[in-house]
Design a protein around this motif. Structure first.
Motif, PDB file in Angstrom:
ATOM      1  N   SER A 453     -63.983  20.348 -56.168  1.00 44.59           N
ATOM      2  CA  SER A 453     -65.098  20.891 -55.378  1.00 44.59           C
ATOM      3  C   SER A 453     -64.621  21.836 -54.288  1.00 44.59           C
ATOM      4  O   SER A 453     -65.400  22.610 -53.749  1.00 44.59           O
ATOM      5  CB  SER A 453     -65.898  19.744 -54.755  1.00 44.59           C
ATOM      6  OG  SER A 453     -65.141  19.083 -53.734  1.00 44.59           O
ATOM      7  N   CYS A 456     -65.059  24.900 -56.203  1.00 44.27           N
ATOM      8  CA  CYS A 456     -66.458  25.145 -56.555  1.00 44.27           C
ATOM      9  C   CYS A 456     -67.295  23.913 -56.226  1.00 44.27           C
ATOM     10  O   CYS A 456     -67.345  22.965 -57.002  1.00 44.27           O
ATOM     11  CB  CYS A 456     -66.588  25.506 -58.031  1.00 44.27           C
ATOM     12  SG  CYS A 456     -68.267  25.939 -58.528  1.00 44.27           S
ATOM     13  N   LYS A 458     -70.593  22.344 -56.278  1.00 44.25           N
ATOM     14  CA  LYS A 458     -71.794  22.627 -57.059  1.00 44.25           C
ATOM     15  C   LYS A 458     -73.076  22.073 -56.457  1.00 44.25           C
ATOM     16  O   LYS A 458     -74.131  22.109 -57.100  1.00 44.25           O
ATOM     17  CB  LYS A 458     -71.606  22.063 -58.467  1.00 44.25           C
ATOM     18  CG  LYS A 458     -70.370  22.590 -59.175  1.00 44.25           C
ATOM     19  CD  LYS A 458     -70.154  21.896 -60.503  1.00 44.25           C
ATOM     20  CE  LYS A 458     -68.843  22.316 -61.149  1.00 44.25           C
ATOM     21  NZ  LYS A 458     -68.586  21.598 -62.426  1.00 44.25           N
ATOM     22  N   ILE A 464     -71.626  26.750 -53.287  1.00 48.05           N
ATOM     23  CA  ILE A 464     -70.710  27.454 -54.189  1.00 48.05           C
ATOM     24  C   ILE A 464     -70.208  28.727 -53.530  1.00 48.05           C
ATOM     25  O   ILE A 464     -69.017  29.058 -53.598  1.00 48.05           O
ATOM     26  CB  ILE A 464     -71.407  27.779 -55.524  1.00 48.05           C
ATOM     27  CG1 ILE A 464     -71.713  26.494 -56.290  1.00 48.05           C
ATOM     28  CG2 ILE A 464     -70.530  28.703 -56.368  1.00 48.05           C
ATOM     29  CD1 ILE A 464     -72.455  26.718 -57.596  1.00 48.05           C
ATOM     30  N   LYS A 482     -61.743  21.892 -66.605  1.00 51.22           N
ATOM     31  CA  LYS A 482     -62.739  22.572 -65.777  1.00 51.22           C
ATOM     32  C   LYS A 482     -62.100  23.203 -64.549  1.00 51.22           C
ATOM     33  O   LYS A 482     -62.467  24.313 -64.149  1.00 51.22           O
ATOM     34  CB  LYS A 482     -63.837  21.590 -65.367  1.00 51.22           C
ATOM     35  CG  LYS A 482     -64.752  21.174 -66.500  1.00 51.22           C
ATOM     36  CD  LYS A 482     -65.879  20.290 -66.001  1.00 51.22           C
ATOM     37  CE  LYS A 482     -66.824  19.910 -67.142  1.00 51.22           C
ATOM     38  NZ  LYS A 482     -67.927  19.026 -66.676  1.00 51.22           N
ATOM     39  N   LYS A 502     -69.452  31.966 -60.552  1.00 53.74           N
ATOM     40  CA  LYS A 502     -69.536  30.519 -60.350  1.00 53.74           C
ATOM     41  C   LYS A 502     -70.984  30.076 -60.177  1.00 53.74           C
ATOM     42  O   LYS A 502     -71.403  29.043 -60.729  1.00 53.74           O
ATOM     43  CB  LYS A 502     -68.714  30.109 -59.121  1.00 53.74           C
ATOM     44  CG  LYS A 502     -67.208  30.215 -59.319  1.00 53.74           C
ATOM     45  CD  LYS A 502     -66.463  29.805 -58.054  1.00 53.74           C
ATOM     46  CE  LYS A 502     -64.959  29.935 -58.220  1.00 53.74           C
ATOM     47  NZ  LYS A 502     -64.219  29.577 -56.992  1.00 53.74           N
ATOM     48  N   ARG A 505     -72.693  30.284 -63.581  1.00 55.93           N
ATOM     49  CA  ARG A 505     -72.217  29.314 -64.563  1.00 55.93           C
ATOM     50  C   ARG A 505     -72.551  27.880 -64.176  1.00 55.93           C
ATOM     51  O   ARG A 505     -72.878  27.067 -65.053  1.00 55.93           O
ATOM     52  CB  ARG A 505     -70.707  29.458 -64.752  1.00 55.93           C
ATOM     53  CG  ARG A 505     -70.131  28.452 -65.729  1.00 55.93           C
ATOM     54  CD  ARG A 505     -68.666  28.701 -66.008  1.00 55.93           C
ATOM     55  NE  ARG A 505     -68.436  29.990 -66.657  1.00 55.93           N
ATOM     56  CZ  ARG A 505     -67.253  30.389 -67.129  1.00 55.93           C
ATOM     57  NH1 ARG A 505     -66.211  29.581 -67.033  1.00 55.93           N
ATOM     58  NH2 ARG A 505     -67.127  31.564 -67.686  1.00 55.93           N
ATOM     59  N   TYR A 506     -72.504  27.557 -62.904  1.00 57.20           N
ATOM     60  CA  TYR A 506     -72.617  26.155 -62.499  1.00 57.20           C
ATOM     61  C   TYR A 506     -73.913  25.820 -61.760  1.00 57.20           C
ATOM     62  O   TYR A 506     -74.272  24.655 -61.688  1.00 57.20           O
ATOM     63  CB  TYR A 506     -71.414  25.758 -61.649  1.00 57.20           C
ATOM     64  CG  TYR A 506     -70.118  25.837 -62.393  1.00 57.20           C
ATOM     65  CD1 TYR A 506     -69.786  24.892 -63.358  1.00 57.20           C
ATOM     66  CD2 TYR A 506     -69.233  26.890 -62.175  1.00 57.20           C
ATOM     67  CE1 TYR A 506     -68.593  24.978 -64.075  1.00 57.20           C
ATOM     68  CE2 TYR A 506     -68.045  26.987 -62.885  1.00 57.20           C
ATOM     69  CZ  TYR A 506     -67.730  26.027 -63.829  1.00 57.20           C
ATOM     70  OH  TYR A 506     -66.560  26.127 -64.540  1.00 57.20           O
ATOM     71  N   HIS A 507     -74.602  26.812 -61.212  1.00 57.50           N
ATOM     72  CA  HIS A 507     -75.842  26.500 -60.498  1.00 57.50           C
ATOM     73  C   HIS A 507     -77.059  26.719 -61.378  1.00 57.50           C
ATOM     74  O   HIS A 507     -78.031  25.968 -61.303  1.00 57.50           O
ATOM     75  CB  HIS A 507     -75.954  27.359 -59.241  1.00 57.50           C
ATOM     76  CG  HIS A 507     -77.112  26.977 -58.369  1.00 57.50           C
ATOM     77  ND1 HIS A 507     -77.189  25.748 -57.734  1.00 57.50           N
ATOM     78  CD2 HIS A 507     -78.253  27.652 -58.045  1.00 57.50           C
ATOM     79  CE1 HIS A 507     -78.316  25.678 -57.044  1.00 57.50           C
ATOM     80  NE2 HIS A 507     -78.978  26.811 -57.213  1.00 57.50           N
ATOM     81  N   SER A 509     -77.026  26.781 -64.755  1.00 54.95           N
ATOM     82  CA  SER A 509     -76.591  26.515 -66.125  1.00 54.95           C
ATOM     83  C   SER A 509     -77.503  25.544 -66.868  1.00 54.95           C
ATOM     84  O   SER A 509     -77.372  25.381 -68.078  1.00 54.95           O
ATOM     85  CB  SER A 509     -75.171  25.946 -66.122  1.00 54.95           C
ATOM     86  OG  SER A 509     -75.121  24.748 -65.353  1.00 54.95           O
TER      87      SER A 509
END
Length: 589
Positions: A453, A456, A458, A464, A482, A502, A505-507, A509
């Motif tokens: 974390s 990144c 999340k 982020i 990851k 980021k 891709r991660y928020h 997704s």
């Protein structure tokens, strides 16, 4: 060294067992375009096959009659390489193939020629020389004569800028005596390293120390920039005289002293005098366990007077909490950029003090704290640093050390309860690129996920954005896929784009889960947000999800006309009198 230069490296005589390669410092070696490596091996008779073995020359073995024979590189080829103006580095290794350090046959190699020695002595393009080996002292015979001839050739050279003697092979005092003219007359010499810490652990002879002092006293005092001396033991008077001699150099910027000195009271005064001259940029006292309370006080005073010191290595130091408190206090508010305290016997109080001092070092960029508290010689006497002390340490540097680029925390007692403090302490280090977290056995999988974390977080798009986008390497046996993907993202020098990828891709997704943050935007901002999402292929999926959540944004012109007509009809039904007036005006026209 450049790839082309690496291809130009030549092995005159190699080995097929253990090879020890020692670089002086990364800054010093491999500065030239090409290098020549001469490896001189003990030749042993292999009774089982009735042949000589143990020497490799210029590229491997060939088979003759079913028996492997070693190829030799001839003297003229060596001479040609020595005379090549592109070869600026010469490495000479004296190696034995016998694990018991058997007798060394230096006369077997086609290297000991007058032409080769003359090429070294008259050379004008060699810059760096390294002499190393793993053989015991050669004291007589043909091999001794050849080795002394080699040293005499070096003594006549005037182009070398650095000389690194990791193994003298002959008596160190004799080697230094022969090299006297080299130190006295070579005005190009910038650096010198010698290791007289023999395999036997015996102290260098008084004559050896005197020859070293004589050699240093004869050097050009305006040209020498760095000195590294590695002795096993040295008496206080000799150590003090050595440092006093070095203090006379006008441009000495880097000094490494690694030795054991008994009752070093005079030495501390000399080191204080050297530091007070404010010339050193780099001081290394690695594993010098003779730093006692008095030494800590003297060093602290010297550090307080010399704020220009940039790099300090005190790895392996053994001090009491009070000694550490005194020593570290002298480093407060200094210009220190590199601090190495690996394997130092630091306890809870000293670690917290260290954190408070680091908070006052705005230029710090490299920090090494591997194996803190561990005593390799007596593990039962090791110090276990508490989790609370680690939390206090990271809390102390949370809002400071913004310039930190690399941190090493190998094999420390950092567990899951420390992870949040570690992440918070390093989160705002926007120049941090590398972390070494090897052998962190106290961390579980949960702890490693929390460390991820740092790169990144999340929790939200904002978290982020505030994560670290500069770390490109986290060394550990358990780094998972990851985290590796995130580190690969961080390689991109465009950190705005890294943050964007980021977030995409991660928020965003999980379909429309987080689309509400976009749907609530002002209509004047939405075109910018859509352009931000659809800038490249990374955002196309999110842009599609956004379009599904707000279909009205993609309505055609016909759809908008129909919608407007429907709005007008609704308005007529709501205000019939106004509609009648419109019809009257239309008929009148």
């Amino acid at each position: 060294m450049h790839t082309a230069a690496m291809q130009r490296r030549i092995t005159v005589a190699g080995l097929h067992s253990f090879e020890r390669r020692v670089l002086l410092t990364p800054r010093r070696m491999h500065r030239g375009q090409a290098s020549l490596t001469v490896q001189i091996i003990e030749v042993q008779q292999m009774e089982s096959e009735g042949r000589e073995d143990g020497v490799v020359a210029g590229g491997g073995a060939v088979r003759v009659g079913g028996v492997a024979k070693r190829r030799w590189l001839s003297g003229p080829n060596i001479l040609a390489r020595l005379n090549d103006p592109e070869v600026t580095e010469l490495t000479v290794r004296f190696l034995t193939d016998n694990v018991n350090f058997g007798e060394f046959d230096g006369g077997a190699v086609d290297w000991w020629t007058k032409e080769n020695f003359d090429a070294i002595s008259s050379n004008t393009h060699l810059e760096d020389l390294e002499i190393s080996g793993n053989v015991r002292l050669v004291t007589n015979g043909l091999e001794h004569q050849n080795i002394t001839s080699f040293y005499r050739a070096v003594a006549a050279n005037r182009s070398l800028e650095s000389i690194c003697i990791e193994e003298c092979v002959i008596d160190p005092g004799e080697a230094l005596s022969i090299l006297g003219p080299f130190f006295e007359n070579n005005t190009n010499l910038r650096g010198f390293r010698i290791n007289v810490d023999g395999e036997s652990g015996e102290s260098p002879s008084p004559e050896c120390v005197q020859f070293l002092l004589s050699a240093l006293s004869r050097c050009n005092k305006s040209s020498l920039r760095w000195v590294s001396i590695d002795f096993d033991r040295i008496d206080d008077h000799s150590a003090s005289t050595l440092v006093d001699t070095l203090a006379t150099y006008d441009n000495l910027h880097e000094l490494t002293l690694k030795f054991w000195s008994t009752s070093p009271n005079m030495l501390w005064a000399s080191l204080g005098n050297l530091l007070s001259r404010k010339l050193l940029h780099r001081l290394e006292l690695p594993f010098c366990k003779w730093i006692d309370e008095h030494g800590a006080s003297s060093l602290a005073k010297g550090f307080a007077e010399h704020r220009e010191l940039q790099e300090l290595d005190l790895g392996g130091s053994r001090l009491s909490p009070g000694g550490w408190e005194t020593l570290l206090h002298g480093l407060s508010n200094s210009s220190l950029e590199v601090l190495n305290l690996r394997e130092s016997k630091i306890g809870d109080e000293a670690l917290v003090s260290l954190g408070n001092v680091l908070a006052t070092l705005p230029r710090l960029r490299y920090l090494e704290l591997d194996y803190l508290g561990l005593d390799h010689e007596d593990e039962e006497n090791s110090i276990l640093i508490s989790s609370q002390s680690w939390r206090d340490f990271f809390a102390a540097i949370e809002s400071s050390c913004e310039g930190l680029e690399e941190i090493h925390l190998v094999a420390n007692t950092i567990d899951d309860s420390v992870v949040h403090s570690l992440v918070n302490g390093l989160a705002n280090k926007n120049r941090l690129r590398r972390m070494n977290l090897m052998h962190m056995g106290h961390l579980t999988a949960w702890g490693w996920s929390e460390i991820a974390s740092l790169v990144c977080n999340k929790a939200s798009a904002e978290s982020i954005l505030d994560s670290n986008h500069t770390i490109v390497a986290i060394s550990n046996e358990r780094v998972f896929e990851k985290l590796e993907a995130l580190l690969r993202m961080n390689v991109n020098e465009n950190k705005v784009e890294v943050a964007r990828q980021k977030i995409l891709r991660y928020h965003f997704s999980d379909g429309e889960r987080n689309m509400d943050e976009l749907l609530g935007m002002d209509t004047s901002v939405l075109p910018l947000a859509m352009a931000w999402m659809g800038r490249d292929h990374h955002g196309m999926t999110v842009l599609f999800q956004f379009a599904k959540a707000m279909p009205t944004l993609l309505a055609t012109g016909k759809d908008r006309a129909t919608e407007n007509k429907g709005r007008a009809r609704g308005a007529s039904r709501r205000n019939p009198e106004r509609s009648s007036r419109k019809r009257v005006r239309k008929m009148a026209n």
